[in-house]
Design an enzyme around this catalytic site. Structure first.
Site, PDB file in Angstrom:
ATOM      1  N   LYS A   1      20.473  40.220  19.003  1.00  0.00           N
ATOM      2  CA  LYS A   1      20.106  41.521  20.725  1.00  0.00           C
ATOM      3  C   LYS A   1      21.645  41.322  20.793  1.00  0.00           C
ATOM      4  O   LYS A   1      22.048  40.393  20.818  1.00  0.00           O
ATOM      5  CB  LYS A   1      19.283  40.319  21.781  1.00  0.00           C
TER       6      LYS A   1
ATOM      7  N   CYS B   1      14.348  44.174  22.080  1.00  0.00           N
ATOM      8  CA  CYS B   1      13.993  44.669  23.477  1.00  0.00           C
ATOM      9  C   CYS B   1      15.539  45.756  24.610  1.00  0.00           C
ATOM     10  O   CYS B   1      15.183  47.065  24.586  1.00  0.00           O
ATOM     11  CB  CYS B   1      14.217  43.839  24.074  1.00  0.00           C
TER      12      CYS B   1
ATOM     13  N   GLU C   1       9.671  39.987  19.910  1.00  0.00           N
ATOM     14  CA  GLU C   1      11.105  39.478  20.474  1.00  0.00           C
ATOM     15  C   GLU C   1      10.489  37.491  20.516  1.00  0.00           C
ATOM     16  O   GLU C   1       9.880  37.667  20.926  1.00  0.00           O
ATOM     17  CB  GLU C   1      11.398  39.560  21.742  1.00  0.00           C
TER      18      GLU C   1
HETATM   19  N1  LIG Z   1      13.625  46.010  30.125  1.00  0.00           N
HETATM   20  C1  LIG Z   1      12.992  45.916  29.203  1.00  0.00           C
HETATM   21  C2  LIG Z   1      14.142  43.756  28.627  1.00  0.00           C
HETATM   22  C3  LIG Z   1      13.484  43.320  28.172  1.00  0.00           C
HETATM   23  C4  LIG Z   1      14.090  42.562  27.153  1.00  0.00           C
HETATM   24  O1  LIG Z   1      15.185  43.221  26.488  1.00  0.00           O
HETATM   25  O2  LIG Z   1      13.344  41.156  26.673  1.00  0.00           O
HETATM   26  C5  LIG Z   1      11.786  45.389  29.681  1.00  0.00           C
HETATM   27  O3  LIG Z   1      11.722  45.206  30.574  1.00  0.00           O
HETATM   28  O4  LIG Z   1      11.082  45.770  28.606  1.00  0.00           O
END
Ligand SMILES: N[C@@H](CCC(=O)O)C(=O)O
Ligand SMILES: NC(=O)c1ccc[n+]([C@@H]2O[C@H](COP(=O)([O-])OP(=O)(O)OC[C@H]3O[C@@H](n4cnc5c(N)ncnc54)[C@H](O)[C@@H]3O)[C@@H](O)[C@H]2O)c1
Ligand SMILES: Nc1ncnc2c1ncn2[C@@H]1O[C@H](COP(=O)(O)O)[C@@H](O)[C@H]1O
Ligand SMILES: O=P(O)(O)OP(=O)(O)O
Length: 573
Positions: A116, A152, A44
């Site tokens: 996203k 993600c 990402e």
């Molecule tokens: N809850 C996810 C979100 C991370 C994201 O979307 O960047 C994590 O901590 O991996």
């Protein structure tokens, strides 16, 4: 059933360095091409670094990003990588605002863009502040296989794009991540990936960033998991890595053109380079024990902060105590002993062992070690201002802080603050004194874990046949600020095991006085600790940043008002 060779490029980009990150992506794609991959995934926001914070709001940054992704597609083609499908996270912008996007690059073109959908806005994440959510799916047919792209948080939420992709008949999900480290996160991530792979009934290729960015550390842990939960590949944590996995895909799903009302951007790519290759063996990294994970996160966070901000050396006050010894040992592992300068700064209350234990640390590790007595400076302040009591105590810490900042200015060192999470919680430091510095490596490490890490690091050294860096005396002696004769931390604080247990409930778990007392702790002790935590918010706000390693770090992960009259410890019982 045919296999698709997917390469997961677990890289360490730098926020805002669009040219440098593009060059990194080209070089890792080349390696993936050499490995015979047909699809290469980058994390990402790999092109921009993550998180970009308010850069996302600046139109010229978005413009630079959209130009950079087109240039990257062209550069990949020119580098002989145009025949593989390369999926890269970046920032895009359209009429709805900035997007957290993934571009599918092929033959010199951006052939598809996915935005996203689920924007995490909790804890360390602020994505709803910056990005507009996506509304479409992106499915690319690679040879015989249809692959869908998610980013993600899209897989952390039930519903959303994953079931829609399943309905649309994809054979695999490619998931780009910037998922920061905290202890235990690897297990949570694995269960999230397992769940989504099972729900969608397809393998999930999960690629994560690695490296430090201000107070976040990304640990990698990229993986490929089959629909039945079988682990097909796992990258090494805390290092750049290329995980290449041959994934069996059915390629016989019936596509639904409008799953649940989602629009689908479909692309079919022919001319994919398919080399004659033998099936690869599985590459699955060994599990890493907890202390080693935390140590690696602290080393990574410090190393990247130092290098990405243009420093080469660090300096810190070495008191012979456990906190400064552990910080110095992390710095040696991160930067090498030549880059670490320890300074002993005795005052009239310093014990003999404060000097000899610091000296012993320097002897064992080979760091640069000098002594700058502060007594004459302290004496001028005390005499000129007529200081006594707490003011006299704190002026010692402030003379040390000034000395370190002077060395920083003259020699270019980044100064390391040595406070741990327990001290930060209760305000046990002198503001503008020992709290000075540019980076605080152990600010999210509770004191009890500081001792565990010291023992673990020494044990590892012994097992490797090396000299353990931390003097046993620094580990064994009772902590003391040495700002007045015979001072011990336990004069003002409970024993650290008890303090840390109470702090964990209050800070990490958001429990109030009532819950903590109900768990068996003394009411007055708990009330006193909670009062101290609330009253020292101002001090934490001015403390240097440092790597998050626990489930709730002070700073962007726990944001409390400074001016605040709510007191959970005033609860009637
Ligand atoms: N809850 C996810 C979100 C991370 C994201 O979307 O960047 C994590 O901590 O991996
Ligand atoms: N220096 C060390 O090495 C060290 C180490 C461990 C513990 N300690 C302990 O830490 C303590 C430090 O004393 P302290 O906390 O009273 O002194 P401090 O100087 O660190 O903080 C007090 C000062 O902070 C400012 N302040 C207070 N409330 C504020 C607010 N809401 N907003 C903005 N500024 C505010 C005021 O200027 C006040 O004088 C001592 O008990 C010392 O023993 C020191
Ligand atoms: N005598 C000292 N020499 C160098 N640095 C020192 C000395 N005493 C304290 N420090 C620095 O301050 C922090 C906090 O001290 P506590 O012992 O925790 O109060 C320490 O880690 C050193 O960096
Ligand atoms: O900060 P240090 O190194 O002096 O450690 P301690 O607080 O345990 O004395």
């Amino acid at each position: 059933m045919q296999a698709l060779r997917i390469a997961l490029a677990q890289i360490n980009p730098t926020v805002g360095d669009l040219d440098g990150n593009a060059a990194l992506i080209v070089s890792w794609t080349r390696r993936a091409v050499e490995e015979g991959a047909q699809v290469v995934l980058f994390p990402e926001m790999a092109l921009t670094g993550y998180p970009v914070e308010d850069l996302a709001l600046i139109p010229s940054f978005a413009e630079a990003c959209t130009t950079a992704i087109r240039r990257l597609a062209d550069a990949l083609d020119r580098a002989g990588c145009g025949g593989v499908v390369t999926v890269v996270g970046y920032l895009d912008r359209d009429i709805a605002g900035a997007r957290n996007s993934a571009a599918v690059l092929f033959a010199g073109e951006v052939v598809s863009r996915y935005d996203k959908v689920a924007l995490p806005t909790y804890r360390v994440f602020d994505e709803a502040r910056y990005f507009a959510p996506g509304t479409h799916l992106s499915i690319t047919t690679v040879g015989e296989h249809r692959v869908g792209v998610v980013v993600c948080e899209d897989i952390w939420q039930p519903g959303g794009p994953v079931p829609a992709y399943a309905a649309a008949g994809v054979d695999a999900l490619l998931c780009l991540n910037a998922s920061p480290f905290e202890l235990g996160k690897d297990t949570i991530r694995r269960s999230v990936v397992d769940r989504r792979a099972a729900e969608a009934g397809v393998p999930v290729a999960y690629v994560n960033l690695v490296g430090g960015q201000d107070e976040l550390v990304f640990d990698g842990g990229s993986m490929v998991v089959a629909a039945d939960g079988e682990l097909l590949g796992l990258a090494r944590p805390f290092t750049e890595d290329l995980l290449c996995v041959d994934v069996d895909l059915p390629g016989d799903r019936t596509p639904d053109d409008h799953p649940d009302g989602w629009t689908v951007d479909r692309n079919t790519l022919s001319d994919i380079i398919v080399r004659g290759w033998d099936r690869r063996g599985r590459s699955i990294a060994e599990p890493v024990p907890d202390e080693e994970q935390v140590w690696a996160a602290l080393v990574t966070g410090l190393r990247d902060y130092v290098h990405k901000n243009g420093f080469r050396t660090v300096a810190l006050g070495l008191s012979g105590g456990i906190d400064s010894a552990v910080v110095a040992a992390i710095a040696v592992d991160a930067l090498g002993s030549d880059a670490v300068h320890g300074v002993s700064m005795p005052s009239r209350y310093s014990s003999d062992h404060s000097r000899s234990d610091a000296d012993e640390f320097a002897r064992r590790t080979g760091i640069r070690f000098t002594t700058e007595p502060i007594e004459s400076m302290v004496e001028v302040f005390v005499r000129t201002l007529g200081l006594t009591g707490l003011a006299e105590e704190n002026i010692q810490a402030r003379c040390r802080g000034m000395t370190l900042m002077a060395l920083s200015n003259s020699d270019g060192h980044l100064i390391l603050a040595t406070g741990n999470k327990s001290e930060l919680a209760v305000g046990y430091s002198t503001i503008y004194g020992d709290a000075v510095g540019g980076y605080a490596p152990i600010k999210d490490v509770p004191k009890s874990l500081v001792w565990d890490l010291a023992r673990w690091r020494n044990k590892t050294a012994t097992e490797r046949g090396e000299i353990p860096p931390i003097p046993e005396d620094s580990i064994d002696k009772p902590p003391s600020a040495e700002l007045r004769p015979g001072q011990l931390d336990t004069d003002s604080l409970p024993d650290y095991d008890e303090l840390d247990a109470i702090l964990y409930r209050y800070v990490d778990c958001d429990q109030g006085l009532r819950d903590i007392v109900a768990a068996g702790y003394d009411r007055d002790t708990v009330a006193d600790i909670l009062r101290k935590v609330d009253a020292s918010e101002y001090k934490r706000r001015q403390y240097p940043i440092g790597a998050k390693v626990t489930s709730r770090a002070f700073g962007r992960d726990r944001r409390m008002p400074i001016t605040n009259r709510f007191r959970s410890h005033d609860d009637p019982m």
